[in-house]
Design an enzyme around this catalytic site. Structure first.
Site, PDB file in Angstrom:
ATOM      1  N   ASP A  74       2.053  -8.180   9.907  1.00 41.33           N
ATOM      2  CA  ASP A  74       1.103  -9.489   8.793  1.00 41.33           C
ATOM      3  C   ASP A  74       0.445 -10.006   9.604  1.00 41.33           C
ATOM      4  OD1 ASP A  74       2.901  -7.111   7.538  1.00 41.33           O
ATOM      5  OD2 ASP A  74       3.887  -9.199   5.886  1.00 41.33           O
ATOM      6  N   GLU A 246       4.341  -6.475  -1.976  1.00 38.72           N
ATOM      7  CA  GLU A 246       4.441  -7.921  -0.403  1.00 38.72           C
ATOM      8  C   GLU A 246       3.196  -8.909  -1.043  1.00 38.72           C
ATOM      9  OE1 GLU A 246       7.784  -6.391   1.823  1.00 38.72           O
ATOM     10  OE2 GLU A 246       6.212  -5.592   2.012  1.00 38.72           O
TER      11      GLU A 246
END
Length: 506
Positions: A74, A246
């Site tokens: 990420d 998320e």
């Protein structure tokens, strides 16, 4: 958001999909990784990365950010300050697989060329350093100093708690707050805090994902240290009753608000994907407009966990992780693993009487672009390029990119349905590394009116990003051909095509 377990055989993938894949959180952080620092000492700089000029391995992207070596996932902590774009990201400083989650760091003055910096934050006594965000505390609300850069992240061990660290030297070093965690809990389903200043209520707002429990919690704070829970947003989505939520990001766009949420499994096709909601936010509660959800930011397989840079004013620029948790640990990349998408500019437009979140590659891409040339069957390109095709929509068409090894990436345009379908199979290049990588049909709505459509294709050594010119549709897919596709065939409707080379950013 992070994943500690991968399923590489087809049988194990099927079992994992049937059970709910645990995609972006670790239930078993690496316990043999000892803390490197103790609060409140500043984070010690680690070994500097490999020199920039060495990034020329097979499949190495030439126009996308990759670390010189080791695992990355990420993007997080993205903040713009004093002419510099800071990109932090989930990183394993010890190897090319998920683990030892830390914040890697890279900087850019133009969103295109990146300089890898020393690792910014590493695991401490509270656990791994999972995803989060960073803000510039210009009014010194936290007391760390005016214009301090404050990182807000998830500390992950048996629980996922929220912590902060701050830098007063422009991100060269960070000091952990002695009162961490600032949000305590015993749950492993609260993560990826995205924080912004809400001018209307004069307070900091945090969007916090609820993981497998699904939904987004909103918190408020006057000082980045003490946080009060304000509300929870959740919406049931047909066919997606058991997924992870998320990497939330709440963005004001004019008089509307857009909430980005990455989900896994449960993307538009298979595995990971990023959806969004359009609505209103009053400083406490986000209320979604009545639209046909889920709405997808990208219809490909490989644009996940994307969030926007903070401190950019009205300009909203995001970047995603160009991978998918279905096969992220198996993609054939060494000594690095994973790349980021090209940075995209977000705009809320209208299509068919409804709001649509458009994303286009940032205009800064022109800095590495050559002159436009008419595109023939053979493309005069080397490393990477942008191909622009304007197709008439009076009949169906097929666009084929190929190379001398007869590897090909095929796109079908259905004129009546107004759809684009990509075919990623063994014909595109290497694919046997994971049983779920080959996807024969990846379909997206074009979201266009009129008699033509203009497509921009950004082609690199191991990816193809396809976007309509106004950003109404995007599709991002990894591919692993032996060499970059440098041949073009268009069959069906009449068309015009031009191409321009994109210089390597390394």
């Amino acid at each position: 958001m992070k994943e500690s377990k991968y399923f590489f055989s087809v049988a194990m993938v099927v079992v994992a999909m049937a059970a709910t894949i645990v995609a972006c959180s670790s239930d078993d952080p690496k316990q043999d990784y000892n803390p490197l620092i103790d609060d409140p000492k500043p984070e010690k700089p680690t070994e500097q990365p490999t020199t920039q000029t060495e990034r020329n391995e097979q499949y190495r992207p030439q126009i996308h950010f990759t670390p010189a070596k080791n695992w990355m996932n990420d993007p997080n902590g993205m903040v713009y300050v004093d002419g510099t774009w800071h990109l932090f990201y989930q990183y394993n400083p010890k190897g090319n697989d998920w683990g030892n989650m830390s914040w890697g760091h890279a900087t850019s003055t133009d969103l295109i060329h990146w300089t890898e910096q020393a690792v910014a934050l590493t695991r401490d006594e509270l656990g791994d350093i999972f995803s989060g965000s960073a803000v510039i505390d210009k009014d010194n609300t936290a007391g760390f100093g005016a214009k301090a850069m404050v990182a807000i992240y998830t500390s992950a061990s048996g629980a996922q708690q929220q912590s902060i660290a701050y830098s007063t030297d422009g991100s060269k070093s960070f000091t952990r707050y002695s009162g961490n965690p600032v949000i305590k809990n015993n749950d492993d389903n609260l993560r990826d805090p995205k924080v912004f200043w809400h001018e209307g209520t004069k307070q900091w707002i945090m969007a916090l994902a609820k993981g497998r429990k699904m939904g987004v919690d909103f918190y408020s704070s006057p000082d980045l240290k003490s946080w009060t829970h304000q509300s929870t947003f959740f919406m049931e989505l047909a066919g997606r009753a058991s997924i992870q939520w998320e990497c939330p990001d709440l963005i004001q766009m004019g008089n509307k608000w857009v909430l980005l949420v990455s989900v896994n499994p449960g993307g538009p096709i298979l595995g990971s994907g990023t959806m969004y909601f359009v609505g209103d936010f009053d400083g406490k509660t986000f209320t979604a407009d009545a639209l046909d959800y889920p709405l997808w930011l990208d219809f490909g397989m490989d644009n996940y966990a994307g969030v926007t840079w903070s401190n950019t004013g009205d300009r909203k620029v995001m970047m995603g992780w160009m991978n998918n948790w279905q096969y992220a640990g198996a993609v054939p990349c060494s000594p690095w693993r994973s790349a980021m998408t090209l940075p995209r500019e977000l705009k809320l437009i209208e299509y068919d009487g409804k709001p649509l979140l458009a994303n286009t590659v940032v205009s800064e891409i022109d800095k590495i672009a050559g002159q436009w040339q008419t595109a023939g069957a053979g493309l005069d390109v080397k490393d990477a390029y942008q191909l622009r095709i304007t197709l008439n929509l009076d009949k169906n068409s097929t666009i084929t990119l190929s190379n001398s090894a007869d590897e090909k990436y095929v796109l079908d345009v259905n004129s009546s349905a107004r759809t684009l379908t990509a075919h990623r199979t063994s014909a595109t290049g290497k694919s046997s590394f994971n049983g779920t990588f080959s996807v024969p049909s990846i379909q997206a709505p074009l979201n266009v009116t009129g008699t033509t459509v203009t497509l921009d294709l950004f082609v690199d050594q191991s990816s193809v990003e396809v976007l309509t010119q106004n950003g109404s549709m995007s599709m991002t897919n990894l591919v692993f051909p032996q060499s970059v596709y440098n041949r073009l065939t268009v069959e069906g409707a009449s068309y015009e095509a031009e191409v321009r080379a994109l210089k390597s950013i390394w």
